[in-house]
Design a protein around this motif. Structure first.
Motif, mmCIF file in Angstrom:
data_model
loop_
_atom_site.group_PDB
_atom_site.id
_atom_site.type_symbol
_atom_site.label_atom_id
_atom_site.label_comp_id
_atom_site.label_asym_id
_atom_site.label_seq_id
_atom_site.Cartn_x
_atom_site.Cartn_y
_atom_site.Cartn_z
ATOM 1 N N ASP A 140 3.438 -10.890 7.147
ATOM 2 C CA ASP A 140 3.186 -9.562 7.207
ATOM 3 C C ASP A 140 2.794 -9.121 5.660
ATOM 4 O O ASP A 140 3.176 -9.674 4.580
ATOM 5 C CB ASP A 140 3.793 -8.425 7.856
ATOM 6 C CG ASP A 140 5.437 -8.225 6.969
ATOM 7 O OD1 ASP A 140 5.184 -7.931 5.901
ATOM 8 O OD2 ASP A 140 6.534 -8.151 7.756
ATOM 9 N N ASP A 141 1.898 -7.996 5.577
ATOM 10 C CA ASP A 141 1.340 -7.643 4.236
ATOM 11 C C ASP A 141 2.514 -7.237 3.107
ATOM 12 O O ASP A 141 2.161 -7.154 2.107
ATOM 13 C CB ASP A 141 0.431 -6.401 4.604
ATOM 14 C CG ASP A 141 -0.559 -6.683 5.272
ATOM 15 O OD1 ASP A 141 -0.591 -7.650 6.240
ATOM 16 O OD2 ASP A 141 -1.699 -5.851 5.382
ATOM 17 N N SER A 142 3.563 -7.105 3.684
ATOM 18 C CA SER A 142 4.510 -6.373 2.670
ATOM 19 C C SER A 142 4.975 -7.602 1.809
ATOM 20 O O SER A 142 5.692 -7.239 0.703
ATOM 21 C CB SER A 142 5.918 -6.027 3.563
ATOM 22 O OG SER A 142 6.551 -7.200 4.228
ATOM 23 N N HIS A 143 4.714 -8.979 2.102
ATOM 24 C CA HIS A 143 5.026 -9.837 1.253
ATOM 25 C C HIS A 143 4.011 -10.175 0.037
ATOM 26 O O HIS A 143 4.201 -10.999 -0.705
ATOM 27 C CB HIS A 143 5.319 -11.488 1.986
ATOM 28 C CG HIS A 143 6.476 -11.371 2.973
ATOM 29 N ND1 HIS A 143 6.319 -10.686 4.243
ATOM 30 C CD2 HIS A 143 7.616 -11.948 3.073
ATOM 31 C CE1 HIS A 143 7.705 -10.675 4.674
ATOM 32 N NE2 HIS A 143 8.463 -11.501 3.856
ATOM 33 N N LEU A 173 0.027 -1.261 -1.244
ATOM 34 C CA LEU A 173 1.362 -0.579 -1.462
ATOM 35 C C LEU A 173 1.686 0.399 -0.196
ATOM 36 O O LEU A 173 2.863 0.274 0.088
ATOM 37 C CB LEU A 173 1.068 0.448 -2.543
ATOM 38 C CG LEU A 173 1.109 -0.159 -3.950
ATOM 39 C CD1 LEU A 173 0.812 0.759 -5.152
ATOM 40 C CD2 LEU A 173 2.362 -0.993 -4.534
ATOM 41 N N ASP A 174 0.785 0.881 0.342
ATOM 42 C CA ASP A 174 0.957 1.738 1.683
ATOM 43 C C ASP A 174 1.211 0.812 2.870
ATOM 44 O O ASP A 174 2.254 1.060 3.530
ATOM 45 C CB ASP A 174 -0.363 2.418 2.197
ATOM 46 C CG ASP A 174 -0.573 3.718 1.282
ATOM 47 O OD1 ASP A 174 0.381 3.758 0.268
ATOM 48 O OD2 ASP A 174 -1.589 4.196 1.118
ATOM 49 N N ASN A 175 1.062 -0.535 2.537
ATOM 50 C CA ASN A 175 1.390 -1.475 3.808
ATOM 51 C C ASN A 175 2.745 -2.289 3.234
ATOM 52 O O ASN A 175 2.937 -3.274 3.936
ATOM 53 C CB ASN A 175 0.247 -2.452 3.664
ATOM 54 C CG ASN A 175 -0.804 -2.293 4.512
ATOM 55 O OD1 ASN A 175 -0.732 -1.184 5.336
ATOM 56 N ND2 ASN A 175 -2.092 -2.388 4.350
ATOM 57 N N GLY A 176 3.517 -1.618 2.123
ATOM 58 C CA GLY A 176 4.618 -2.455 1.773
ATOM 59 C C GLY A 176 4.833 -3.381 0.964
ATOM 60 O O GLY A 176 5.714 -3.995 0.445
ATOM 61 N N GLY A 177 3.403 -3.588 0.181
ATOM 62 C CA GLY A 177 3.204 -4.638 -0.627
ATOM 63 C C GLY A 177 3.622 -4.426 -2.343
ATOM 64 O O GLY A 177 4.069 -3.003 -2.363
ATOM 65 N N THR A 178 3.213 -5.122 -3.066
ATOM 66 C CA THR A 178 3.393 -4.885 -4.627
ATOM 67 C C THR A 178 2.423 -4.943 -5.340
ATOM 68 O O THR A 178 1.553 -6.192 -5.068
ATOM 69 C CB THR A 178 4.590 -5.781 -5.021
ATOM 70 O OG1 THR A 178 5.815 -5.537 -4.290
ATOM 71 C CG2 THR A 178 4.805 -5.685 -6.614
ATOM 72 N N LYS A 271 9.803 -3.883 -4.758
ATOM 73 C CA LYS A 271 8.593 -3.711 -4.061
ATOM 74 C C LYS A 271 7.838 -2.406 -4.553
ATOM 75 O O LYS A 271 8.751 -1.312 -5.082
ATOM 76 C CB LYS A 271 8.421 -3.650 -2.548
ATOM 77 C CG LYS A 271 8.957 -4.910 -1.824
ATOM 78 C CD LYS A 271 8.858 -4.843 -0.584
ATOM 79 C CE LYS A 271 8.946 -6.059 0.207
ATOM 80 N NZ LYS A 271 7.931 -7.175 -0.244
#
Length: 385
Positions: A140-143, A173-178, A271
């Motif tokens: 998922d996008d958080s990675h 960032l809103d999708n949990g990424g960095t 993150k």
């Protein structure tokens, strides 16, 4: 949404699956280059640091090489050592290996360059074979860990491509990424705006401090940032002052809170949105982003710059239609000036974000297709001794 990536033993995710051939010192560059040139599936990291430097710079070089070797886009690492370098090659090997990826080392002074080359070719071949067994999986996008850069800036950069890249960062960032940005030289005159976005006073103080220290280093060398920045190309592109350039540059970081500030060569942990203290010149700053752990780099440009990076895909985005038409072999995306007005900015950012996901899943950038970006830089502070 998500993307296809390569799982790593330390829990990170790569979007490329190279074996890195990393020179530990400039004197070993040729052997590293020869190995990478002959073995498909490898990527070289070459530089001019690692020896003849004062201890603080040797520490910067050592930690940068460790972090480069820990980048998630590398499945394994072959270190090419001279044998008498100033950096701690054993520590570099040990700390990269601590992430769980295989690490090997050849030493030129043991028996000469020819023997080191032949040994390195066999090792690299075996490491590539091992890496080829790692299969892509859906994440998922958080990675996602995205690096952000601007260069060859003109008036369209601050008005179109930089805001669009900033909107992309907000989405990630809103999708949990960095997202990670830097270029401290281009905060000058706008550092107070960035400081307002810091999550704490201590982080705000770090932002002010890295700018003040950068100016002190320039003055200690007998220079003035206001005399060397904007560059001649920036001025030709319509930029008049460093403050004007900075105001256009910082918008590429989007609008979300800044979590922390890292030193050059450090790997970012956690993150969110982060700053890496770094120069603006492409070879050294792209290295900083790779060392920080980025998988993909968004590079906003007005005049057009060709640089890529050996194992981190670099997506070139411009807001200048003339540049887009003139440099089709270098520029990946055009952002229309009218498209970033009002509600169109988020939609434009979403379009770039989709391109990031495609590249993360394997689509090649223009720089990758050309093989442009094999010669990197490593930033240090002091003199060569």
């Amino acid at each position: 949404m998500g993307f296809l990536g390569y799982p790593r033993p330390d829990g990170s995710v790569g979007v490329r699956n190279y074996v890195g051939v990393i020179s530990t010192v400039g004197c070993a560059n040729d052997v590293a280059h020869w190995i990478a040139r002959q073995i498909k599936g490898t990527a070289p990291f070459l530089h001019q640091a690692g020896c003849g430097q004062l201890q603080p710079d040797l520490e910067i070089a050592t930690r940068t090489l460790i972090s480069i070797g820990q980048n998630p886009n590398l499945a394994g690492v072959l270190l090419v050592s001279l044998g008498c370098e100033g950096v701690d090659a054993d520590r570099i090997e040990r700390e990269i290996a601590a992430t769980g990826r295989p690490v090997k080392k050849v030493v030129v002074q043991k028996a000469g360059a020819t023997v080191a080359l032949n040994e390195g070719l066999l090792i690299a071949q075996a490491l590539v074979s091992e890496a080829s067994q790692i299969k892509q999986q859906e994440f998922d996008d958080s990675h996602l860990v995205i690096g952000v850069k601007c260069g060859g800036s003109d008036t369209t950069s601050g008005l179109a491509s930089n805001p669009a890249v900033g909107a992309t960062c907000d989405i990630a960032l809103d999708n949990g990424g960095t997202c990670i940005f830097g270029e401290t030289t281009e905060f000058l005159g706008a550092e107070h705006i960035l400081a307002r976005r810091a999550v704490s006073k201590s982080v705000a103080d770090k932002i002010f401090n890295i700018v003040a220290n950068m100016e002190k280093r320039a003055r200690a060398s007998g220079g003035d940032m206001r005399g060397g920045n904007p560059s001649a190309g920036n001025i030709a592109g319509g930029l008049t002052t460093i403050e004007e350039k900075s105001l256009g540059a910082i918008v590429k970081s989007g609008t979300r809170p800044i979590q922390d500030v890292y030193n050059y060569g450090e790997r970012v942990q956690g993150k969110g949105l982060f700053i890496v203290d770094s120069p603006g010149r492409e070879p050294e700053f792209l290295t900083a982003l790779a060392a920080a752990g980025t998988q993909v780099i968004l590079f906003s440009t007005g005049l057009g710059v060709p640089q890529g990076f050996p194992f981190v895909p670099v997506i070139k985005v411009t807001g200048n239609p003339v540049t887009f038409q003139r440099l089709p072999d270098h520029i990946d995306m055009l952002v229309e000036m009218t498209a970033v007005k009002g509600s169109g900015l988020k939609a434009t950012g979403q379009g770039i974000y989709q391109e990031v996901l495609a590249v993360a899943s394997g689509k090649q950038t223009k720089a990758e297709i050309l093989g442009y970006g094999n010669f990197s830089g490593l930033y240090t502070l002091g003199p060569i001794v």
